[in-house]
Design an enzyme around this catalytic site. Sequence first.
Site, PDB file in Angstrom:
ATOM      1  N   ARG A  55       8.104  -4.271  -0.276  1.00  0.00           N
ATOM      2  CA  ARG A  55       7.950  -3.102   0.602  1.00  0.00           C
ATOM      3  C   ARG A  55       9.106  -3.087   1.596  1.00  0.00           C
ATOM      4  O   ARG A  55       9.772  -4.109   1.790  1.00  0.00           O
ATOM      5  CB  ARG A  55       6.621  -3.162   1.348  1.00  0.00           C
ATOM      6  CG  ARG A  55       6.517  -4.369   2.260  1.00  0.00           C
ATOM      7  CD  ARG A  55       5.177  -4.433   2.982  1.00  0.00           C
ATOM      8  NE  ARG A  55       4.993  -5.767   3.532  1.00  0.00           N
ATOM      9  CZ  ARG A  55       3.857  -6.442   3.535  1.00  0.00           C
ATOM     10  NH1 ARG A  55       2.774  -5.922   3.015  1.00  0.00           N
ATOM     11  NH2 ARG A  55       3.787  -7.636   4.070  1.00  0.00           N
ATOM     12  N   MET A  83      -6.950  -6.458   5.491  1.00  0.00           N
ATOM     13  CA  MET A  83      -8.020  -6.307   4.506  1.00  0.00           C
ATOM     14  C   MET A  83      -8.008  -7.522   3.589  1.00  0.00           C
ATOM     15  O   MET A  83      -7.216  -8.423   3.756  1.00  0.00           O
ATOM     16  CB  MET A  83      -7.850  -5.013   3.738  1.00  0.00           C
ATOM     17  CG  MET A  83      -8.119  -3.791   4.602  1.00  0.00           C
ATOM     18  SD  MET A  83      -7.883  -2.271   3.695  1.00  0.00           S
ATOM     19  CE  MET A  83      -6.173  -2.365   3.276  1.00  0.00           C
ATOM     20  N   SER A  94      16.448  26.629  32.361  1.00  0.00           N
ATOM     21  CA  SER A  94      16.191  25.241  32.010  1.00  0.00           C
ATOM     22  C   SER A  94      14.685  25.015  32.180  1.00  0.00           C
ATOM     23  O   SER A  94      14.136  25.255  33.260  1.00  0.00           O
ATOM     24  CB  SER A  94      16.974  24.304  32.924  1.00  0.00           C
ATOM     25  OG  SER A  94      16.642  22.964  32.620  1.00  0.00           O
ATOM     26  N   TYR A 136      20.246  22.662  24.584  1.00  0.00           N
ATOM     27  CA  TYR A 136      20.419  21.241  24.905  1.00  0.00           C
ATOM     28  C   TYR A 136      19.130  20.660  25.469  1.00  0.00           C
ATOM     29  O   TYR A 136      18.235  21.401  25.892  1.00  0.00           O
ATOM     30  CB  TYR A 136      21.561  21.044  25.921  1.00  0.00           C
ATOM     31  CG  TYR A 136      21.273  21.600  27.299  1.00  0.00           C
ATOM     32  CD1 TYR A 136      20.593  20.829  28.254  1.00  0.00           C
ATOM     33  CD2 TYR A 136      21.662  22.882  27.657  1.00  0.00           C
ATOM     34  CE1 TYR A 136      20.312  21.339  29.508  1.00  0.00           C
ATOM     35  CE2 TYR A 136      21.392  23.400  28.907  1.00  0.00           C
ATOM     36  CZ  TYR A 136      20.714  22.626  29.839  1.00  0.00           C
ATOM     37  OH  TYR A 136      20.422  23.129  31.061  1.00  0.00           O
ATOM     38  N   ARG A 153      -6.738  -7.185  -5.099  1.00  0.00           N
ATOM     39  CA  ARG A 153      -5.947  -7.061  -3.861  1.00  0.00           C
ATOM     40  C   ARG A 153      -6.084  -5.671  -3.250  1.00  0.00           C
ATOM     41  O   ARG A 153      -6.037  -4.673  -3.948  1.00  0.00           O
ATOM     42  CB  ARG A 153      -4.464  -7.314  -4.167  1.00  0.00           C
ATOM     43  CG  ARG A 153      -4.211  -8.465  -5.101  1.00  0.00           C
ATOM     44  CD  ARG A 153      -2.748  -8.520  -5.546  1.00  0.00           C
ATOM     45  NE  ARG A 153      -1.837  -8.773  -4.445  1.00  0.00           N
ATOM     46  CZ  ARG A 153      -0.513  -8.719  -4.560  1.00  0.00           C
ATOM     47  NH1 ARG A 153       0.048  -8.379  -5.714  1.00  0.00           N
ATOM     48  NH2 ARG A 153       0.248  -8.967  -3.526  1.00  0.00           N
TER      49      ARG A 153
HETATM   50  P1  ADP Z   1      -1.888  -9.098   1.788  1.00  0.00           P
HETATM   51  O1  ADP Z   1      -1.864  -7.635   1.633  1.00  0.00           O
HETATM   52  O2  ADP Z   1      -2.755  -9.574   2.864  1.00  0.00           O
HETATM   53  O3  ADP Z   1      -0.489  -9.674   1.818  1.00  0.00           O
HETATM   54  P2  ADP Z   1      -1.962  -9.746  -1.012  1.00  0.00           P
HETATM   55  O4  ADP Z   1      -2.761  -8.860  -1.879  1.00  0.00           O
HETATM   56  O5  ADP Z   1      -0.506  -9.560  -1.024  1.00  0.00           O
HETATM   57  O6  ADP Z   1      -2.552  -9.679   0.457  1.00  0.00           O
HETATM   58  O7  ADP Z   1      -2.321 -11.226  -1.431  1.00  0.00           O
HETATM   59  C1  ADP Z   1      -1.982 -12.325  -0.675  1.00  0.00           C
HETATM   60  C2  ADP Z   1      -1.312 -13.374  -1.509  1.00  0.00           C
HETATM   61  O8  ADP Z   1      -2.120 -13.753  -2.613  1.00  0.00           O
HETATM   62  C3  ADP Z   1      -0.025 -12.946  -2.152  1.00  0.00           C
HETATM   63  O9  ADP Z   1       1.045 -13.051  -1.271  1.00  0.00           O
HETATM   64  C4  ADP Z   1       0.109 -13.919  -3.283  1.00  0.00           C
HETATM   65  O10 ADP Z   1       0.665 -15.125  -2.822  1.00  0.00           O
HETATM   66  C5  ADP Z   1      -1.323 -14.151  -3.686  1.00  0.00           C
HETATM   67  N1  ADP Z   1      -1.628 -13.361  -4.885  1.00  0.00           N
HETATM   68  C6  ADP Z   1      -2.151 -12.140  -4.967  1.00  0.00           C
HETATM   69  N2  ADP Z   1      -2.261 -11.728  -6.250  1.00  0.00           N
HETATM   70  C7  ADP Z   1      -1.776 -12.730  -7.002  1.00  0.00           C
HETATM   71  C8  ADP Z   1      -1.592 -12.923  -8.402  1.00  0.00           C
HETATM   72  N3  ADP Z   1      -1.928 -11.992  -9.292  1.00  0.00           N
HETATM   73  N4  ADP Z   1      -1.078 -14.091  -8.819  1.00  0.00           N
HETATM   74  C9  ADP Z   1      -0.731 -15.036  -7.938  1.00  0.00           C
HETATM   75  N5  ADP Z   1      -0.869 -14.928  -6.612  1.00  0.00           N
HETATM   76  C10 ADP Z   1      -1.383 -13.783  -6.140  1.00  0.00           C
HETATM   77 MG    MG Z   2       0.926  -9.423   0.532  1.00  0.00          MG
END
Ligand code: ADP
Ligand code: MG
Length: 945
Positions: free
Chosen positions: A340, A107, A832, A919, A96
């Site tokens: 987040r 991405m 001013s 001010y 990811r």
């Molecule tokens: P984005 O940044 O586009 O949200 P993510 O990295 O969060 O991408 O991945 C998108 C989705 O893929 C996540 O919301 C989740 O549902 C799934 N996902 C990612 N990693 C895992 C994992 N380790 N196990 C299960 N689902 C995953």
């Molecule tokens: Mg995500």
Amino acid sequence: MSQYVFFFGGGKADGNKDMKDTLGGKGSGLAEMTNAGVPVPPGFTISTQACNAYYDSGGKLPPEVDQQMDAALAKLEALQGKKLGDPADPLLVSVRSGSKFSMPGMMDTILNLGMNDKSVAGVEAKTGNPRFARDSYRRFIQMYGNVVLGIDKDKFEHELSAVKKKFKAKTDVELDAKALDEVIARYKVVVEKNTHHPFPQDPREQLIGARDAVFQSWMNPRAITYRKLNDIPHNLGTAVNVQTMVFGNKGDTSATGVGFTRNPSNGAKEFYGEFLQNAQGEDVVSGVRTPHPITDLEKLMPAAYKQLREITTRLERHYKDVQDFEFTIEENKLYMLQTRNGKRTGLAAINIAVDLCEEGVLTKKEALLKVEPQALDQLLHPIFDPKARKGVEVAAKGLPASPGAATGAIVFTADEAVAWAQKGKKVLLVRMETVPDDIHGMSVAQGILTATGGMTSHAAVVGRQMGKPSVVGCGALEIDAKARTLKVNGQTLREHHAISIDGSTGEVMLSAVPTSASEVIQVVEGKLKPEKSVIFQKFEKLLGWADEVRRLGIRANADVPKDAKVAFGFGARGIGLCRTEHMFFGADRLPHVVKMILAAARGQRGIDLTRRLKERLKEAKGHQVADIKKEIAKVDKEYGKYVKDYTTALKKLEPMQKADFAGLFKEMHGSPVTIRTLDPPLHEFLPKREELMVEIATLKAKSASKNKKAIAAKEKLLRAVEELHEFNPMLGHRGCRLGITYPEITKMQAKAIFEAALQVSKKGIPVKPEVMIPLVGHVEELKRQKAIVLEAAHEVLGKDGSGVDYLIGTMIEVPRGAVTADEIAKEAEFFSFGTNDLTQMGFGLSRDDASKFLLFYQEHGLLDKDPFVTLDASGVGLLVEIGVKKGRSVKPKLKIGVCGEHGGDPASIAFFHKVGLDYVSCSPYRVPIARLAAAQAQLEERASD
Ligand code: ADP
Ligand code: MG
Ligand code: MG
């Protein structure tokens, strides 16, 4: 040796929430959650520094990265008791992306990595679920094929559709194991065909391919554009998270979803989100199936739901902010995959900040830092009904000059705007550009749309001051004011056709889109009781906290009592700039103003000559007396008529100005009111030369003999216009230069100010007039204007001032004024900064013409921001700093403010706070923004101590 790889799992992580720079937002969140005991599938994060190293060396990584990655993978395998790609019972991971600032969907992410022809059998054996094993493998080939091998998504979709058709399946959930075997076979053919290699079976090769593809996705065009739009630097890089897979697609006891701890559009304290049963990854957001509201999860999987509520509530408290989270439930067991701080609207931002403070999660000061000042704007302007807005096409786009939604019938002139508005119609004023005498039309219009001009063009400034939605510089408009047509996007619209503009986005729509009014405005204007509006109460509460914290005073730029009242309602305590000339445009005043202008030059000369002669007369002896008297008579004969016109016009204007000023004093309830003497070049009050010439020609063509009188009057006007013509009016006969050449005008205005002050203070209302002389570049200018103002003060108030406390000061808006501020301070009781002119003259660029190249400058990286919107701190700001230092070197307690447009811009306000102004003054509708921004400036200064 630098650490490039950070492990998380087994209740402990190398990273934490403060390491977003290194781990990216996602990685730091996963680490923080792991440390907090939240169930997170274990894994490791490869840092953004690795990404930057990858780019620096043209796509290669330092060998430590591979070594550390292999070590982390071994640790993960040991923890899970599985091996990546093991044919019997494989570890599967996701790869990811994740940078410091969230870039949702920009991405790439790859799921189910570690699947191959052998391990698919292992998954089947281990889970007893042949369908699940194959579905996971085909998803992996699809994602890997697209993201890493660069094969078009459609090529896979095409095969999937063909198999669905063959097996008569409507959705992919209906495909059984046999059908999925065929999908896998076809996918592999797609890969072979497109890459001339079989699909990679080696798990380590897969992992490295995926990692590098994520690094590469940092520079894909989508991501680049997103960063540009959101002011995110391109050199931050992305981290890569390698994480053990959990599966939401294992049947009906599994699910995947996303959510917020509070409603991000209105801030309501409610659990908000969506989920899908038996699904994986992006299924929820991609729209392949319609997800269910997250609250439905309570019935389906009560234990997991309860745990999800408990964890997310805890995360919200931990991060002290609304959380936007992603989760997966595998066979009734919950896993958190991301958390987040959630993005939100202005409305939600206020509600959330106030609520979190009242719930004891945030202190007042922390709450103040949670709201983007600019976002307050959204609460002040009418909004498009979100449902109605959805289906409407955007026909053109201009600059979003003043936020809010407006709908109305097109009118091409200010007069037509007034005429139609009087009939009770809603109008939208569409002009090439607006000029000061369009003001009556602007004030009745719902919104303003112009084809030229920038963010500080007349239309933009006045639109903001009036709180009117405005879109300016919309180059796609072809306006034919004569034919009364507007051509745009291939359509020709006539006058009175209804259109809509969105001043928050710059969008133009060619139909009437329904709007709803802002509650906050209704309260401030007295149309709604504060106790009836929850949102107003929250708004005021937050700003009340801001007032406790801020050091900067907040004033408003307001010319008429109505605006002053609104400004006071918004919390302004003082007027920093009243532009007296705006009052000259009223229908009852303009004729006198024109008369005054036509007679001013000769009238003033007559007055000056006569005065000098009369002085000589006092000392004259013998025959001199008769001579001088004769000369006086001669002057009277030559100039008498002009003197009369000039002084009568001024006498007519004086009581009108007095009434205006009295209104302002009353509305400010004893707070200071800064009134600037006449500033614009006089020709702005007269008709345009070309227009007059056409009118004269038309009259002559109709009947020169019948229209004799009218023609003569217009010709006289034309001569005056020609006499007043300047090549560069902004650097011409304006500001204090007017008052110096026509002292009677300054005197009339000063008298009106003091008479008004006296009148109001006699009623028991305290008044604090501040007379401000514009465009002073040389101390001598101020000295002379001050003498005239003082003379008027003594005349009206007597030597003792009659209890009226007044100041005489100046605007610092000419570079020479700033660099000689120590000289000027000897004469001034306040400064001013007029940062509009100071920017214009400091840069040497005309703000009315700059839009043509300023946009280019910004797009090509010469300038970060429009210097008319955010003060150019290192250049024009330096002039301000010099002015402050020099001014206070002479008068340490000199009161100093700013009254340019920058007074309402948060970044500029932070600067003004830093250089020690007393001010800022901004348009009434920006007062709330300024209150909050001033508080944040103070809080951030303390934080950086
Ligand atoms: P984005 O940044 O586009 O949200 P993510 O990295 O969060 O991408 O991945 C998108 C989705 O893929 C996540 O919301 C989740 O549902 C799934 N996902 C990612 N990693 C895992 C994992 N380790 N196990 C299960 N689902 C995953
Ligand atoms: Mg995500
Ligand atoms: Mg100015």
